[in-house]
Design a protein around this motif. Structure first.
Motif, PDB file in Angstrom:
ATOM      1  N   ALA A  87       1.987   8.123  -6.422  1.00  0.00           N
ATOM      2  CA  ALA A  87       2.364   9.304  -5.065  1.00  0.00           C
ATOM      3  C   ALA A  87       1.651   8.980  -3.343  1.00  0.00           C
ATOM      4  CB  ALA A  87       2.422  10.318  -5.546  1.00  0.00           C
ATOM      5  N   LEU A  88       0.880   8.818  -4.388  1.00  0.00           N
ATOM      6  CA  LEU A  88      -0.227   8.176  -2.875  1.00  0.00           C
ATOM      7  C   LEU A  88      -0.196   7.092  -2.336  1.00  0.00           C
ATOM      8  CD1 LEU A  88      -3.432  11.000  -4.168  1.00  0.00           C
ATOM      9  CD2 LEU A  88      -1.426  11.197  -2.501  1.00  0.00           C
ATOM     10  N   HIS A  89       0.832   6.353  -2.603  1.00  0.00           N
ATOM     11  CA  HIS A  89       0.907   5.035  -2.093  1.00  0.00           C
ATOM     12  C   HIS A  89      -0.204   3.641  -2.616  1.00  0.00           C
ATOM     13  CE1 HIS A  89       3.523   6.813   0.342  1.00  0.00           C
ATOM     14  NE2 HIS A  89       2.659   8.007   1.039  1.00  0.00           N
ATOM     15  N   HIS A  90      -1.023   4.373  -3.513  1.00  0.00           N
ATOM     16  CA  HIS A  90      -1.922   3.193  -4.196  1.00  0.00           C
ATOM     17  C   HIS A  90      -0.964   2.661  -5.298  1.00  0.00           C
ATOM     18  CE1 HIS A  90      -5.296   4.627  -1.930  1.00  0.00           C
ATOM     19  NE2 HIS A  90      -4.992   5.687  -2.753  1.00  0.00           N
ATOM     20  N   ASP A  91      -1.388   1.197  -5.242  1.00  0.00           N
ATOM     21  CA  ASP A  91      -0.651   0.274  -6.180  1.00  0.00           C
ATOM     22  C   ASP A  91      -1.156   0.382  -7.823  1.00  0.00           C
ATOM     23  OD1 ASP A  91       0.668  -1.740  -7.240  1.00  0.00           O
ATOM     24  OD2 ASP A  91       0.110  -3.178  -6.441  1.00  0.00           O
ATOM     25  N   VAL A  92      -0.960   1.479  -8.797  1.00  0.00           N
ATOM     26  CA  VAL A  92      -1.938   1.550  -9.337  1.00  0.00           C
ATOM     27  C   VAL A  92      -0.292   1.816 -11.270  1.00  0.00           C
ATOM     28  CG1 VAL A  92      -2.874   3.244 -11.205  1.00  0.00           C
ATOM     29  CG2 VAL A  92      -3.152   2.881  -8.519  1.00  0.00           C
ATOM     30  N   ILE A  93      -0.625   0.708 -11.517  1.00  0.00           N
ATOM     31  CA  ILE A  93       0.215   1.177 -13.165  1.00  0.00           C
ATOM     32  C   ILE A  93      -0.911   1.376 -14.145  1.00  0.00           C
ATOM     33  CG2 ILE A  93       1.515  -0.941 -12.622  1.00  0.00           C
ATOM     34  CD1 ILE A  93       0.402  -3.106 -14.005  1.00  0.00           C
TER      35      ILE A  93
ATOM     36  N   HIS B 163      -2.833 -11.121 -12.521  1.00  0.00           N
ATOM     37  CA  HIS B 163      -2.286 -10.001 -11.024  1.00  0.00           C
ATOM     38  C   HIS B 163      -3.517  -9.681 -10.196  1.00  0.00           C
ATOM     39  CE1 HIS B 163       0.435 -11.088 -14.317  1.00  0.00           C
ATOM     40  NE2 HIS B 163       1.607 -10.633 -13.748  1.00  0.00           N
ATOM     41  N   ASP B 164      -4.566  -9.822 -10.031  1.00  0.00           N
ATOM     42  CA  ASP B 164      -5.986  -8.967  -9.213  1.00  0.00           C
ATOM     43  C   ASP B 164      -5.706  -7.694  -9.345  1.00  0.00           C
ATOM     44  OD1 ASP B 164      -7.982  -9.546  -7.125  1.00  0.00           O
ATOM     45  OD2 ASP B 164      -6.660  -9.843  -5.777  1.00  0.00           O
TER      46      ASP B 164
ATOM     47  N   MET C 153      -6.160  -1.758  -2.743  1.00  0.00           N
ATOM     48  CA  MET C 153      -6.448  -2.573  -4.374  1.00  0.00           C
ATOM     49  C   MET C 153      -5.847  -2.519  -5.501  1.00  0.00           C
ATOM     50  SD  MET C 153      -9.918  -2.297  -6.284  1.00  0.00           S
ATOM     51  CE  MET C 153     -11.341  -2.459  -4.433  1.00  0.00           C
ATOM     52  N   LYS C 154      -5.514  -3.185  -5.644  1.00  0.00           N
ATOM     53  CA  LYS C 154      -4.437  -3.374  -6.840  1.00  0.00           C
ATOM     54  C   LYS C 154      -5.675  -2.584  -8.231  1.00  0.00           C
ATOM     55  CE  LYS C 154      -2.633  -6.695  -6.668  1.00  0.00           C
ATOM     56  NZ  LYS C 154      -1.735  -8.157  -6.896  1.00  0.00           N
ATOM     57  N   ILE C 155      -4.746  -1.553  -9.344  1.00  0.00           N
ATOM     58  CA  ILE C 155      -5.869  -0.927 -10.442  1.00  0.00           C
ATOM     59  C   ILE C 155      -5.095  -1.451 -11.596  1.00  0.00           C
ATOM     60  CG2 ILE C 155      -6.513   1.442 -11.153  1.00  0.00           C
ATOM     61  CD1 ILE C 155      -8.179   0.283  -8.980  1.00  0.00           C
ATOM     62  N   LEU C 156      -5.464  -1.166 -12.588  1.00  0.00           N
ATOM     63  CA  LEU C 156      -5.148  -1.324 -13.943  1.00  0.00           C
ATOM     64  C   LEU C 156      -5.344  -0.098 -14.985  1.00  0.00           C
ATOM     65  CD1 LEU C 156      -3.186  -2.564 -16.362  1.00  0.00           C
ATOM     66  CD2 LEU C 156      -4.966  -4.535 -16.875  1.00  0.00           C
ATOM     67  N   LEU C 157      -4.828   0.124 -15.400  1.00  0.00           N
ATOM     68  CA  LEU C 157      -5.197   1.639 -16.263  1.00  0.00           C
ATOM     69  C   LEU C 157      -5.628   1.389 -17.474  1.00  0.00           C
ATOM     70  CD1 LEU C 157      -4.340   5.374 -14.300  1.00  0.00           C
ATOM     71  CD2 LEU C 157      -6.331   4.120 -13.771  1.00  0.00           C
ATOM     72  N   ASP C 158      -6.736   1.381 -18.000  1.00  0.00           N
ATOM     73  CA  ASP C 158      -6.972   0.389 -19.673  1.00  0.00           C
ATOM     74  C   ASP C 158      -5.519   2.468 -20.283  1.00  0.00           C
ATOM     75  OD1 ASP C 158      -7.081  -0.586 -22.001  1.00  0.00           O
ATOM     76  OD2 ASP C 158      -9.759  -0.547 -21.515  1.00  0.00           O
ATOM     77  N   GLU C 159      -5.837   1.266 -21.323  1.00  0.00           N
ATOM     78  CA  GLU C 159      -4.890   2.212 -22.301  1.00  0.00           C
ATOM     79  C   GLU C 159      -4.908   4.059 -23.269  1.00  0.00           C
ATOM     80  OE1 GLU C 159      -4.727   0.251 -26.346  1.00  0.00           O
ATOM     81  OE2 GLU C 159      -6.422  -0.009 -26.467  1.00  0.00           O
TER      82      GLU C 159
END
Length: 201
Positions: free
Chosen positions: A19-25, A48-49, A1-7
């Motif tokens: 670093a743990l191979h998760h798709d996070v920005i 961008h799902d 699952m792709k993650i978008l962390l709020d500000e």
């Protein structure tokens, strides 16, 4: 699952998860995203799902409800609380562990959820057989003291005239002939009686 962390979330969390191979920005590490209002952030996540991880429950819940009412595409929302995961601390380990646990479970598209700390792992118990053996060993009687050992020491001053007695002093040796009793010898004569007094002249 792709993650978008709020500000409000640190880019350090995004780096640790990558670093743990998760798709996070994280929005905080992209200037072009930091300048966007909440509704455009929501549309970016839909396009961008990406699931939005945010503490801004009021605004994003409103945007989510509006999209549902209009039949527009929706994204997943994961709400966090600063009381549960304190951002004032520099140790993001509990927050990261909770996110990893949440990412590892399936979630429906367009769902909403609250992030909770992962449950602690219960302590492992010993198998029944091992526990029984342990209890038996615990109830075992203490070791019995070993029998005393008597060491015979040589006579420091042996008497060659003294006969050596072997075997038990109270039990005869099997197969040995009984020792006959010794008959008493003749009574000794006093020295004075051994000479006859001379006859008088």
């Amino acid at each position: 699952m792709k993650i978008l962390l709020d500000e409000m979330h640190s880019p350090a969390v995004a780096r640790a998860l990558r670093a743990l191979h998760h798709d996070v920005i994280a929005i905080a590490e992209h200037p072009e995203l930091r300048s966007l209002p909440d509704d455009e952030v929501y549309l970016y996540a839909v396009a961008h799902d990406r699931c939005i991880v945010t503490e801004n429950v009021k605004d994003f819940r409103r945007l989510h409800a509006r999209a549902e009412e209009s039949g527009a595409p929706r994204t997943r929302l994961l709400y966090t609380s600063s009381r549960t995961f304190k951002r004032s601390r520099r140790d993001f380990t509990p927050f990261i562990e909770a996110l990893v646990a949440w990412i590892g479970t399936p979630h429906a598209a367009g769902s909403e959820a609250w992030l909770k700390p992962p449950r602690p792992t219960p302590p492992q118990t010993a198998p029944t057989g091992q526990a029984t053996q342990t209890s038996v060993a615990t109830r075992a009687a203490p070791d019995t003291p070993a029998a005393s050992t008597v060491t015979a020491h040589p006579d420091p001053d042996p008497d060659p005239a003294r006969p050596v007695v072997t075997g038990s002093p109270t039990e005869p040796t099997p197969g040995a002939a009984p020792i006959p009793a010794q008959a008493p010898g003749p009574a000794s004569t006093p020295a004075s009686a051994s000479h006859k007094a001379p006859d008088p002249d």
